[in-house]
Scaffold this active site. Structure first.
Site, PDB file in Angstrom:
ATOM      1  N   LYS A 139      12.221   2.690  -4.737  1.00  0.00           N
ATOM      2  CA  LYS A 139      11.050   1.830  -4.558  1.00  0.00           C
ATOM      3  C   LYS A 139      10.179   1.881  -5.819  1.00  0.00           C
ATOM      4  O   LYS A 139       9.975   2.951  -6.387  1.00  0.00           O
ATOM      5  CB  LYS A 139      10.244   2.295  -3.341  1.00  0.00           C
ATOM      6  CG  LYS A 139       9.054   1.399  -3.019  1.00  0.00           C
ATOM      7  CD  LYS A 139       8.316   1.872  -1.775  1.00  0.00           C
ATOM      8  CE  LYS A 139       7.162   0.949  -1.436  1.00  0.00           C
ATOM      9  NZ  LYS A 139       6.438   1.383  -0.225  1.00  0.00           N
ATOM     10  N   SER A 195       5.828   2.353   6.267  1.00  0.00           N
ATOM     11  CA  SER A 195       6.447   1.601   5.178  1.00  0.00           C
ATOM     12  C   SER A 195       7.921   1.903   4.948  1.00  0.00           C
ATOM     13  O   SER A 195       8.594   1.161   4.232  1.00  0.00           O
ATOM     14  CB  SER A 195       5.673   1.828   3.870  1.00  0.00           C
ATOM     15  OG  SER A 195       4.431   1.173   3.911  1.00  0.00           O
ATOM     16  N   SER A 232       6.199  -1.552   3.718  1.00  0.00           N
ATOM     17  CA  SER A 232       6.154  -2.192   2.408  1.00  0.00           C
ATOM     18  C   SER A 232       7.416  -1.985   1.570  1.00  0.00           C
ATOM     19  O   SER A 232       7.582  -2.598   0.521  1.00  0.00           O
ATOM     20  CB  SER A 232       4.953  -1.656   1.617  1.00  0.00           C
ATOM     21  OG  SER A 232       5.080  -0.249   1.396  1.00  0.00           O
TER      22      SER A 232
END
Length: 230
Positions: free
Chosen positions: A61, A171, A147
């Site tokens: 990420k 997330s 996210s």
């Protein structure tokens, strides 16, 4: 199969499947990934150990620092934010003969559970692929959650064997649910989370992992925990 052959197979699958439309990557440097895989193969050819990871690629990420890659958090304000060092958990992964596949798209600044990025498509010059909203691996008319959307989509679409996410209030878990895979938010403090962008505070945020199958998930979660805590 060599590390280079495996990476080539992943790239071939990614291209043949037209997965660029998922907007999963923020940074993808194929030349660098192949070079890193070749370095692992060279170690093996020289009789050196390449276990336990043997060149296995990791999708990361884009809130977690990897030296040589920008850490943008999908926001224009960090368009040229090149870290001086990798996060300790990345150093640990690389020291175990793993390689980095790329930096993955997300909700801007990890700020939503939808990852709908209004500045799209192809809005950021730093984005080599196109930083639109990350899309669902199974239905491109649907979102990928948030996210950690790009991380989840890459694993669900099978062009990343596993991925790092980060979780403050869902997330890792929400994108896993949206893409039909498994996500783990580990115990707070389980990993050294320095050199990463934290949404709230270190009392809430933690790095997590995304996997495809439950049987693979349970075994790999323990293995992964062992590797990046070394």
């Amino acid at each position: 199969m060599t590390a280079v052959q495996y990476v080539q197979a992943l790239f071939g699958y990614y291209d043949a499947g037209g997965f660029e439309c998922l907007n999963a990557f923020i940074s993808l440097n194929r030349t660098q990934v192949l070079a890193d895989a070749a370095a692992v193969d060279a170690k093996y050819a020289n009789g050196e150990t390449i276990t336990p990871l043997c060149g296995l690629p990791l999708a990361v990420k884009d809130t977690i620092d990897v030296q040589g890659y920008r850490t943008t958090a999908a926001t224009p304000g960090l368009a040229q934010a090149f870290p001086d060092f990798s996060a300790p958990l990345i150093d640990n992964y690389l020291s175990q003969n793993g390689i980095i596949l790329g930096k993955m798209n997300l909700a801007e600044l990890s700020s939503t559970v939808t990852s709908i990025n209004t500045n799209s498509p192809n809005c950021y010059s730093y984005n080599d692929i196109g930083c639109s909203t990350p899309l669902n691996a199974y239905n491109q008319t649907r979102i990928s959650g948030g996210s950690s959307a790009g991380s989840a989509a890459s694993v669900a679409a099978r062009f990343a064997p596993w991925a790092l996410c980060e979780d403050t209030g869902g997330s890792c878990r929400a994108p896993a649910i949206a893409n039909g895979i498994f996500g783990l938010r580990p115990t707070l403090g389980c990993y050294n989370y320095s050199d990463a962008l934290v949404l709230a505070t270190f009392t809430r945020d933690t790095v997590g992992k995304l996997f495809v199958f439950f049987s693979y998930f349970t075994q790999s979660a323990c293995f992964f925990l062992f590797v990046i805590q070394q």
